[in-house]
Design an enzyme around this catalytic site. Sequence first.
Site, mmCIF file in Angstrom:
data_model
loop_
_atom_site.group_PDB
_atom_site.id
_atom_site.type_symbol
_atom_site.label_atom_id
_atom_site.label_comp_id
_atom_site.label_asym_id
_atom_site.label_seq_id
_atom_site.Cartn_x
_atom_site.Cartn_y
_atom_site.Cartn_z
ATOM 1 N N SER A 18 -6.252 14.883 -4.635
ATOM 2 C CA SER A 18 -6.765 16.457 -4.487
ATOM 3 C C SER A 18 -8.252 16.581 -4.533
ATOM 4 O O SER A 18 -8.949 15.700 -5.021
ATOM 5 C CB SER A 18 -6.258 17.116 -5.637
ATOM 6 O OG SER A 18 -6.483 18.526 -5.713
ATOM 7 N N ASP A 84 2.156 18.829 -6.482
ATOM 8 C CA ASP A 84 2.305 20.109 -5.658
ATOM 9 C C ASP A 84 2.736 21.082 -6.519
ATOM 10 O O ASP A 84 3.867 20.670 -7.256
ATOM 11 C CB ASP A 84 3.028 19.797 -4.480
ATOM 12 C CG ASP A 84 2.766 20.860 -3.406
ATOM 13 O OD1 ASP A 84 1.773 21.080 -2.865
ATOM 14 O OD2 ASP A 84 3.901 21.655 -2.998
ATOM 15 N N LYS A 190 -2.514 25.986 -23.005
ATOM 16 C CA LYS A 190 -1.972 26.050 -21.743
ATOM 17 C C LYS A 190 -1.425 24.596 -21.402
ATOM 18 O O LYS A 190 -0.210 24.733 -20.832
ATOM 19 C CB LYS A 190 -2.835 26.634 -20.485
ATOM 20 C CG LYS A 190 -2.435 26.517 -18.960
ATOM 21 C CD LYS A 190 -3.354 26.643 -18.152
ATOM 22 C CE LYS A 190 -2.913 26.718 -16.721
ATOM 23 N NZ LYS A 190 -3.892 26.703 -15.731
#
Length: 210
Positions: A18, A84, A190
Amino acid sequence: MAAVFVAPTAAPRAVFASHNAHKRDEVWAILAPLLPDWTEADLASARDFDVPPPVEDGVTFAENALVKARAVCAATGLPAVADDSGLAVDVMGGAPGIFSALWSGTHGADEENLRLLLAQLIDIPDAHRGAAFVCAAALVTPEGLEVVCEGRMEGSIATAATGGGGFGYDPIFIPVGYDVTAAELTAAQKNAISHRGKAFAALAARLAVL
């Protein structure tokens, strides 16, 4: 003539497929406690090798994660890790799904994506604003190993964006069990509950033996 990609002097153990710096940093924060003998330099970025993003022509998160990992593995000759991920809204039949990053028509236009999705849900009552973040994390090695692990974070869509943390749709996603958005959580909070955290935690055992 095909492009020649020159690796950094110290070869990493894997390359994250990425160019998104936020995503790469989040993945490293998830993996670091699970891979105690790795350093941050062991997980390079596709940007470090100047590998261009491939065409993501899969129709599922898993397929697109493999497309990215295969491309980077082939270009660098090193194990490649990719993910993804996206947002699946119940009342929209799972959309934006694999099109989450370009929902407004421009890839990675976070503010535009948020505004469009909120506008599309403007008349939907709270009881029907259920959604989930979904992530597929893939590992592809030069020896031909291919592994995909998936994770989900259930929640709902807020009526307005709040919070300055995270990225993407975090400011409008309220995880189950919380009354704040993912963008209002600390990075540690998170990562402990996120779709990406779950997917890469599952993949860590494979990475540990590289």
